[in-house]
Design an enzyme around this catalytic site. Structure first.
Site, PDB file in Angstrom:
ATOM      1  N   GLU A   1      -7.138  -2.503  -1.282  1.00 56.44           N
ATOM      2  CA  GLU A   1      -6.518  -1.176  -1.420  1.00 56.44           C
ATOM      3  C   GLU A   1      -5.022  -1.424  -1.387  1.00 56.44           C
ATOM      4  O   GLU A   1      -4.508  -1.974  -0.415  1.00 56.44           O
ATOM      5  CB  GLU A   1      -6.978  -0.242  -0.296  1.00 56.44           C
ATOM      6  CG  GLU A   1      -8.499  -0.075  -0.213  1.00 56.44           C
ATOM      7  CD  GLU A   1      -9.162   0.365  -1.517  1.00 56.44           C
ATOM      8  OE1 GLU A   1      -8.506   1.028  -2.344  1.00 56.44           O
ATOM      9  OE2 GLU A   1     -10.341   0.020  -1.741  1.00 56.44           O
TER      10      GLU A   1
ATOM     11  N   CYS B   1       0.746   4.599   2.211  1.00 53.55           N
ATOM     12  CA  CYS B   1       0.424   4.304   0.813  1.00 53.55           C
ATOM     13  C   CYS B   1       0.260   5.594   0.036  1.00 53.55           C
ATOM     14  O   CYS B   1       0.459   5.639  -1.166  1.00 53.55           O
ATOM     15  CB  CYS B   1      -0.843   3.480   0.743  1.00 53.55           C
ATOM     16  SG  CYS B   1      -2.118   4.168   1.787  1.00 53.55           S
TER      17      CYS B   1
HETATM   18  P1  NAD Z   1       2.282  -6.552   2.260  1.00 52.76           P
HETATM   19  O1  NAD Z   1       1.594  -6.736   0.963  1.00 52.76           O
HETATM   20  O2  NAD Z   1       3.672  -7.035   2.405  1.00 52.76           O
HETATM   21  O3  NAD Z   1       1.445  -7.269   3.423  1.00 52.76           O
HETATM   22  C1  NAD Z   1       0.067  -7.001   3.602  1.00 52.76           C
HETATM   23  C2  NAD Z   1      -0.569  -8.228   4.218  1.00 52.76           C
HETATM   24  O4  NAD Z   1      -0.506  -9.294   3.268  1.00 52.76           O
HETATM   25  C3  NAD Z   1       0.136  -8.725   5.480  1.00 52.76           C
HETATM   26  O5  NAD Z   1      -0.816  -9.188   6.395  1.00 52.76           O
HETATM   27  C4  NAD Z   1       0.983  -9.844   4.955  1.00 52.76           C
HETATM   28  O6  NAD Z   1       1.314 -10.807   5.912  1.00 52.76           O
HETATM   29  C5  NAD Z   1       0.082 -10.426   3.890  1.00 52.76           C
HETATM   30  N1  NAD Z   1       0.819 -11.206   2.890  1.00 52.76           N
HETATM   31  C6  NAD Z   1       2.071 -11.008   2.452  1.00 52.76           C
HETATM   32  N2  NAD Z   1       2.408 -11.960   1.553  1.00 52.76           N
HETATM   33  C7  NAD Z   1       1.339 -12.758   1.424  1.00 52.76           C
HETATM   34  C8  NAD Z   1       1.060 -13.929   0.658  1.00 52.76           C
HETATM   35  N3  NAD Z   1       1.956 -14.434  -0.179  1.00 52.76           N
HETATM   36  N4  NAD Z   1      -0.144 -14.494   0.786  1.00 52.76           N
HETATM   37  C9  NAD Z   1      -1.064 -13.988   1.630  1.00 52.76           C
HETATM   38  N5  NAD Z   1      -0.861 -12.886   2.384  1.00 52.76           N
HETATM   39  C10 NAD Z   1       0.320 -12.275   2.270  1.00 52.76           C
HETATM   40  O7  NAD Z   1       2.174  -4.994   2.614  1.00 52.76           O
HETATM   41  P2  NAD Z   1       2.764  -4.211   3.858  1.00 52.76           P
HETATM   42  O8  NAD Z   1       4.238  -4.106   3.700  1.00 52.76           O
HETATM   43  O9  NAD Z   1       2.220  -4.726   5.136  1.00 52.76           O
HETATM   44  O10 NAD Z   1       2.084  -2.795   3.616  1.00 52.76           O
HETATM   45  C11 NAD Z   1       2.568  -1.914   2.661  1.00 52.76           C
HETATM   46  C12 NAD Z   1       1.774  -1.980   1.379  1.00 52.76           C
HETATM   47  O11 NAD Z   1       0.404  -1.712   1.643  1.00 52.76           O
HETATM   48  C13 NAD Z   1       2.205  -0.905   0.394  1.00 52.76           C
HETATM   49  O12 NAD Z   1       2.184  -1.420  -0.905  1.00 52.76           O
HETATM   50  C14 NAD Z   1       1.144   0.168   0.575  1.00 52.76           C
HETATM   51  O13 NAD Z   1       1.008   1.038  -0.526  1.00 52.76           O
HETATM   52  C15 NAD Z   1      -0.065  -0.658   0.814  1.00 52.76           C
HETATM   53  N6  NAD Z   1      -1.107   0.081   1.513  1.00 52.76           N
HETATM   54  C16 NAD Z   1      -2.142   0.538   0.775  1.00 52.76           C
HETATM   55  C17 NAD Z   1      -3.139   1.284   1.386  1.00 52.76           C
HETATM   56  C18 NAD Z   1      -4.297   1.814   0.585  1.00 52.76           C
HETATM   57  O14 NAD Z   1      -5.270   2.254   1.177  1.00 52.76           O
HETATM   58  N7  NAD Z   1      -4.240   1.779  -0.733  1.00 52.76           N
HETATM   59  C19 NAD Z   1      -3.071   1.546   2.755  1.00 52.76           C
HETATM   60  C20 NAD Z   1      -1.990   1.031   3.480  1.00 52.76           C
HETATM   61  C21 NAD Z   1      -1.016   0.301   2.845  1.00 52.76           C
END
Ligand code: NAD
Length: 543
Positions: free
Chosen positions: A293, A327
């Site tokens: 998501e 999000c």
């Molecule tokens: P992010 O993508 O920066 O991080 C999410 C997770 O991915 C974290 O645990 C992070 O450490 C990990 N991550 C980051 N880079 C990585 C890599 N290169 N390899 C592996 N893992 C990696 O997101 P965020 O800033 O924590 O959250 C915000 C984002 O999440 C926004 O885009 C938001 O829209 C989305 N979000 C979506 C929903 C939904 O239900 N659609 C819900 C909540 C948040």
């Protein structure tokens, strides 16, 4: 051995506490906040039921007071990730053979621990570590998480009940087996509930999990781990590792027993996972399940028949609660020119009443954004808009990171419907508004549909029923959660299953049975009671 078909307690949504002045819950959470803010917490990884510390750690700083250090968390080395995988695989046989009612009881107990003795702790941790106001912490870390746990247990039993018909001479049974191997949960900073639910909902089906929370949500992750421990989750079922996301993911996805990823976070990261799994596909014993998501560019459309106060309120709550870091946060709005003057006047008056600062002061509606990189990214969008001739900043536009990462709720008015802030996810308190002529309403709806890569949430505000029907049809694929006369945020488990398609994810609807179905591999067992002893069918008989 189960000797009954047990019914789980009927899932109910946890009531949201109000935290009004002088209420006992307000006093309790503020005391807890002070205690935690003034103490130092070491957050260990959790592997094989043991707290694990490594040589390297990073400080934990509240985003609204980033020079303050409230603790540290330990960073995984390669061996910790390998240990986490191994310990999950070792725990697998016992865990998946435990009866479902015993597995379920652990998560129902966790829900009640959060509803009771841990409520103020998990809320205070979320206020400090993720800068949520008490209301935002309560609806996330307490209520949504409790709802996830209660409702998912109920959905598990409903899924198990789903069985094929049988004839009298044979019996068809479906077993909802957990996946073979281990699964990986990668969770975002912005919801404590999502951080706990992603590993928990897979585990309640008998799966074993390696969980990597966001570096910016580690502080409340500790409370989640404490609750799982106290609820009696056996060691090795959920293993938490922190730190370098690329290194951790590399090791996990290189393992032949990797059976699936449950991700919530940004779109680009999810695409890298999908590619990596594709490249590694020959290594795996089973096709990994991929659930993500991801981002959003969520919209509000206001028709001329909408009430201007309702439109302005949907914008204030939809765009600026939790600093636009949901999000589902409204980040682009399309408003009829006929009602704009009234909407604008009321919106600007309302925004003047909003105070910004630490979540410890309960009068603040807006607190800080999550970290410096996010602050800089948001400010960059705002500064560029200030310089662009197609844009005018009509509210906010200022930011200050000297103490915390504070950004004013900002409203950009643009006459370019494809301006960058109408297209890209900013993930901050910024909304861009485009005004449309009333005779171009359908063109405006096409813009909504075509402008961004995302399709997560959206809202139409209108009194005219024909308009609502038209918008619902034209925007069929523009949002996975579509709201009529409401803001596009605030989905409740058991009421509005959540998720979007296109660039916003696989739309597996967190908080519903649809999501749980992804974490099982059904086995059909057909048992024949009287087995044939002759291959011949009657049609073979001679005339
Ligand atoms: P992010 O993508 O920066 O991080 C999410 C997770 O991915 C974290 O645990 C992070 O450490 C990990 N991550 C980051 N880079 C990585 C890599 N290169 N390899 C592996 N893992 C990696 O997101 P965020 O800033 O924590 O959250 C915000 C984002 O999440 C926004 O885009 C938001 O829209 C989305 N979000 C979506 C929903 C939904 O239900 N659609 C819900 C909540 C948040």
């Amino acid at each position: 051995m189960s000797t009954g078909f047990f019914k789980v307690p009927k899932a109910k949504n946890e009531p949201v506490k109000s935290y009004t002045p002088n209420s006992p819950e307000r006093k309790l959470v503020l005391e807890q906040y002070k205690n935690m803010f003034n103490s130092y917490t070491k957050v260990s990884m959790y592997i094989n039921g043991i707290d694990v510390q490594s040589k390297n750690s990073k400080p934990i700083n509240p985003p609204h007071d980033h020079k303050k250090v409230v603790g540290e968390y330990y960073l995984a080395e390669k061996k910790h990730v390998k240990d986490a995988i191994e310990s999950s695989l070792n725990a697998k046989a016992n865990w998946e053979s435990m009866s479902w009612e015993n597995r379920s009881a652990i998560f129902l107990r966790a829900a009640e621990l959060i509803a009771g003795p841990y409520r103020h702790i998990i809320n205070a941790a979320t206020m400090i570590g993720q800068s949520k106001t008490i209301h935002q912490a309560e609806i996330d870390a307490a209520c949504e998480l409790i709802d996830f746990l209660r409702f998912n247990v109920e959905y598990v039993t409903q899924m198990y009940e789903n069985q094929p018909d049988s004839d009298s001479d044979s019996w068809n049974r479906v077993e909802y087996r957990p996946l073979e191997g281990f699964v990986y949960a990668v969770t975002p900073f912005n919801f404590t509930a999502i951080a706990a639910n992603l590993p928990a909902c897979m585990a309640m089906l008998g799966n074993v999990v390696v969980w990597k929370p966001s570096d910016s949500q580690i502080y409340s992750s500790k409370v989640i781990i404490d609750i799982f421990k106290e609820a009696g989750l056996p060691g090795g079922v959920i293993n938490a590792v922190f730190g370098d996301p690329e290194m951790i993911t590399e090791i996990v996805m290189d393992n032949s027993n990797f059976a699936g990823i449950h991700f919530t976070g940004s779109t680009n990261i999810f695409k890298t996972f999908w590619k990596k799994i594709g490249l590694n596909i020959e290594k795996y014993k089973t096709y990994p399940k991929i659930v993500g998501e991801t981002g959003g560019k969520d919209f509000i459309v206001a028709h001329k028949s909408a009430n201007y106060k309702e439109v302005a309120t949907a914008i204030v709550r939809g765009a600026f609660e939790f600093q636009g870091q949901k999000c589902s946060a409204a980040s682009r709005a399309y408003i009829s020119k006929t009602i704009w003057n009234d909407v604008e006047k009321f919106l600007l008056e309302e925004l003047k009443t909003i105070s910004i600062g630490s979540p410890e002061n309960l009068e603040n509606f807006v607190t800080s954004v999550i970290h410096e990189a996010s602050f800089d990214k948001i400010v960059n969008y705002i500064e560029n808009a200030k310089k662009d001739s197609s844009c005018k900043i009509i509210a906010g536009g200022n930011a200050d990171k000297s103490v915390g990462y504070f950004v004013e709720p900002t409203v950009i008015l643009t006459d370019d419907p494809k301006y960058i802030t109408m297209r890209e996810e900013i993930f901050g308190p910024v909304i861009t508004i485009y005004l449309f002529d009333d005779d171009k309403f359908e063109e405006a709806l096409s813009l909504v549909d075509q402008t961004s890569e995302y399709a997560l949430t959206g809202a139409i505000l209108a009194k005219d029923r024909n308009v609502i029907e038209r918008a619902t049809k034209i925007l069929k694929h523009s949002a996975g959660n579509f709201y009529v006369n409401d803001k596009p945020t605030g989905a409740v488990v058991g009421r509005q299953p959540f998720g979007g398609a296109r660039g916003s994810g696989t739309n597996d609807k967190a908080g519903s049975m649809l999501n749980l179905l992804r974490w099982v591999s059904p086995r059909l067992i057909k048992e024949t009671f009287v087995t044939p002893k002759d291959y011949r069918y009657p049609f073979l008989d001679k005339d």
